[in-house]
Scaffold this motif. Sequence first.
Motif, PDB file in Angstrom:
ATOM      1  N   ALA A 314       1.061  -1.158   0.003  1.00 24.38           N
ATOM      2  CA  ALA A 314      -0.047  -0.134  -0.067  1.00 24.38           C
ATOM      3  C   ALA A 314       0.672   1.236  -0.356  1.00 24.38           C
ATOM      4  N   HIS A 315       0.586   2.289  -0.806  1.00 27.08           N
ATOM      5  CA  HIS A 315       1.366   3.269  -0.718  1.00 27.08           C
ATOM      6  C   HIS A 315       0.982   4.336   0.520  1.00 27.08           C
ATOM      7  N   LEU A 316      -0.267   4.677   0.785  1.00 34.00           N
ATOM      8  CA  LEU A 316      -0.743   5.346   1.967  1.00 34.00           C
ATOM      9  C   LEU A 316      -0.110   6.982   1.900  1.00 34.00           C
ATOM     10  N   ASP A 317       0.053   7.195   0.888  1.00 37.07           N
ATOM     11  CA  ASP A 317       0.506   8.822   0.771  1.00 37.07           C
ATOM     12  C   ASP A 317       0.200   9.342  -0.351  1.00 37.07           C
ATOM     13  N   VAL A 318      -0.920   8.926  -1.227  1.00 40.53           N
ATOM     14  CA  VAL A 318      -1.265   9.507  -2.396  1.00 40.53           C
ATOM     15  C   VAL A 318      -1.951  10.830  -2.348  1.00 40.53           C
ATOM     16  N   LYS A 319      -1.553  11.622  -3.104  1.00 35.01           N
ATOM     17  CA  LYS A 319      -1.810  13.026  -3.002  1.00 35.01           C
ATOM     18  C   LYS A 319      -1.160  13.742  -4.373  1.00 35.01           C
ATOM     19  N   PRO A 320      -1.755  14.894  -4.751  1.00 35.60           N
ATOM     20  CA  PRO A 320      -0.914  15.648  -5.986  1.00 35.60           C
ATOM     21  C   PRO A 320       0.420  15.766  -5.720  1.00 35.60           C
ATOM     22  N   ASP A 321       0.971  16.173  -4.645  1.00 29.96           N
ATOM     23  CA  ASP A 321       2.309  16.419  -4.243  1.00 29.96           C
ATOM     24  C   ASP A 321       3.247  15.177  -4.682  1.00 29.96           C
ATOM     25  N   ASN A 322       2.611  14.079  -4.871  1.00 25.30           N
ATOM     26  CA  ASN A 322       3.393  12.877  -4.718  1.00 25.30           C
ATOM     27  C   ASN A 322       2.935  12.239  -6.270  1.00 25.30           C
ATOM     28  N   ILE A 323       2.230  12.938  -7.120  1.00 23.28           N
ATOM     29  CA  ILE A 323       2.000  12.544  -8.487  1.00 23.28           C
ATOM     30  C   ILE A 323       3.020  13.357  -9.144  1.00 23.28           C
ATOM     31  N   TYR A 324       3.917  12.876  -9.926  1.00 21.14           N
ATOM     32  CA  TYR A 324       4.697  13.448 -10.866  1.00 21.14           C
ATOM     33  C   TYR A 324       4.320  13.281 -12.428  1.00 21.14           C
ATOM     34  N   VAL A 325       4.680  14.163 -13.114  1.00 21.76           N
ATOM     35  CA  VAL A 325       4.577  14.253 -14.650  1.00 21.76           C
ATOM     36  C   VAL A 325       5.796  14.045 -15.531  1.00 21.76           C
ATOM     37  N   LYS A 326       5.878  13.136 -16.361  1.00 21.68           N
ATOM     38  CA  LYS A 326       7.249  13.196 -17.311  1.00 21.68           C
ATOM     39  C   LYS A 326       6.579  13.011 -18.578  1.00 21.68           C
ATOM     40  N   ASN A 327       6.692  13.994 -19.477  1.00 21.55           N
ATOM     41  CA  ASN A 327       6.459  13.953 -20.735  1.00 21.55           C
ATOM     42  C   ASN A 327       4.799  13.589 -21.088  1.00 21.55           C
ATOM     43  N   GLY A 328       3.971  14.167 -20.141  1.00 23.12           N
ATOM     44  CA  GLY A 328       2.661  13.881 -20.222  1.00 23.12           C
ATOM     45  C   GLY A 328       2.515  12.425 -19.489  1.00 23.12           C
ATOM     46  N   VAL A 329       3.000  11.666 -18.956  1.00 20.41           N
ATOM     47  CA  VAL A 329       2.822  10.474 -18.331  1.00 20.41           C
ATOM     48  C   VAL A 329       2.494  10.813 -16.647  1.00 20.41           C
ATOM     49  N   TYR A 330       1.858  10.409 -16.153  1.00 24.00           N
ATOM     50  CA  TYR A 330       1.608  10.402 -14.518  1.00 24.00           C
ATOM     51  C   TYR A 330       2.250   9.307 -13.816  1.00 24.00           C
ATOM     52  N   LYS A 331       3.035   9.840 -12.870  1.00 19.14           N
ATOM     53  CA  LYS A 331       3.899   8.655 -12.134  1.00 19.14           C
ATOM     54  C   LYS A 331       3.642   8.788 -10.663  1.00 19.14           C
TER      55      LYS A 331
END
Length: 449
Positions: A314-331
């Motif tokens: 489980a990740h347990l810290d999903v939030k926009p701060d922890n979603i990165y973008v690279k060349n249009g791909v979300y990570k």
Amino acid sequence: MKGTLARHLQVQMGQISVIPLQCQQSSSSTAAVSNSSSRFQNLLDSEGSDPQFHSSTENPSIGDVDVDEKDFILSQDFFCTPDYITPVDQNLLNSFGHNKENMLCPESPEKLNTIKTKKRRQDVILANPLSPTLSDQQQNLEIANTSGTDEVKIEITPVTGTQRCQNYVSQSAVALRCFFSTIVGGDGLSRYHTDFHEMQQIGTGNFSRVFKVLKRIDGCLYAVKHSTRQLHQDAEKRKALMEVQALAALGCHENIVGYYSSWFENEQLYIQMELCDCSLSINKSSKSFTEDKVLEVLHQIAKALHFIHGCGIAHLDVKPDNIYVKNGVYKLGDFGCATLLNQSLPIEEGDARYMPQEILNENYNHLDKVDIFSLGAAIYELIRGSPLPKSGSQFFSLREGKLPLLPGHSLHFQNILKVMLDPDPVQRPSAKELLENPIFDKLQRNLRI
Ligand SMILES: Nc1ncnc2c1ncn2[C@@H]1O[C@H](COP(=O)(O)OP(=O)(O)OP(=O)(O)O)[C@@H](O)[C@H]1O
Ligand SMILES: [Mg+2]
């Protein structure tokens, strides 16, 4: 120079603990015990014995090796010992049942450079065309060593298609110049400063700072995160290691930030990762996302969660701060709170703004559904374009499943958010069920075109 080089290498190798490939492979497989939870626990317990996390000592006497200087530096095989590349056996959690076929394991950029680097040379020093970080619009790095100083000046210029094809050779030059600049004048004794040229700070977290760096030996750009505090206690180190061990165990997935290496230095943990363009952090001046955009984020991060949960994590810290973008791909990144779904490891919940009520009540029975709630809350934040409250009536309403109407957005979309934010974790969809929702059919069709 040879003496200096040998001494330098001795120090450097002392820090990175060069272990023969075979030896490391066998140690990975030793760690691969049959029981999945004990496998992760073993990893934690083996902090003191895992060569990947050793900072020094059990190192064959590198200084005794008589190697020609030039070959030494150009030899990717030597520098890219298992310590330097993506772990040989990244998928330590294979028995967690995740689907190997889904894995898109990129080849190590270092290895790809090896042969061509030796064949040609040119004056212009350009960055690696096979860098995991180079895209169509991306940059060349022109590196000039100001004579008499150890400063490396880096200029970023646009790349044309033809230039990109010629980039290969220059990597050795990048490596050489940067490498020697470190030997000649820099402090040169830290693995971080020896191996990387720090370009700029790209992020700060509660406990860490993240830098965009150029790896001297391969000319590729990476992100290196390091803890701001020194981790003196074993327990603190162990906790910090959860992040890298989760990343390493997960291996490669398009929607999870790539992991390369990690080490302790000055009692701080350093993590070398794939460099992304930015995160989706929302602040007061942020613009809200369109529904189509958030559906893309939702779909891609649901894929990441499906993969992670399939590995028993489980990740347990999903939030926009922890979603990165690279060349249009979300990570999905920042695995600092990652833990096992079966609760056999300590649980440290992430940012309270994205946590469901059951976590606040210390009920950890459905940790996968905690991630679903957090993703729902993150998507809600992106669509409304302003930060979620940390407390107060709005905070509690969201946890009671009371989602304010979102004018201008489809009912279908609002219903998905509502069910993801259901106060009862059992009612929330799994990541797999989310992915099967027909709302994503349009995205899939667009992808096929
Ligand atoms: N691989 C990366 N590529 C680009 N930017 C990154 C990368 N990793 C982290 N960042 C940036 O650095 C910020 C902080 O990183 P991270 O969230 O991992 O630190 P943290 O200390 O664990 O954060 P938190 O405050 O959430 O505990 C991120 O929000 C992001 O903006
Ligand atoms: Mg973070």
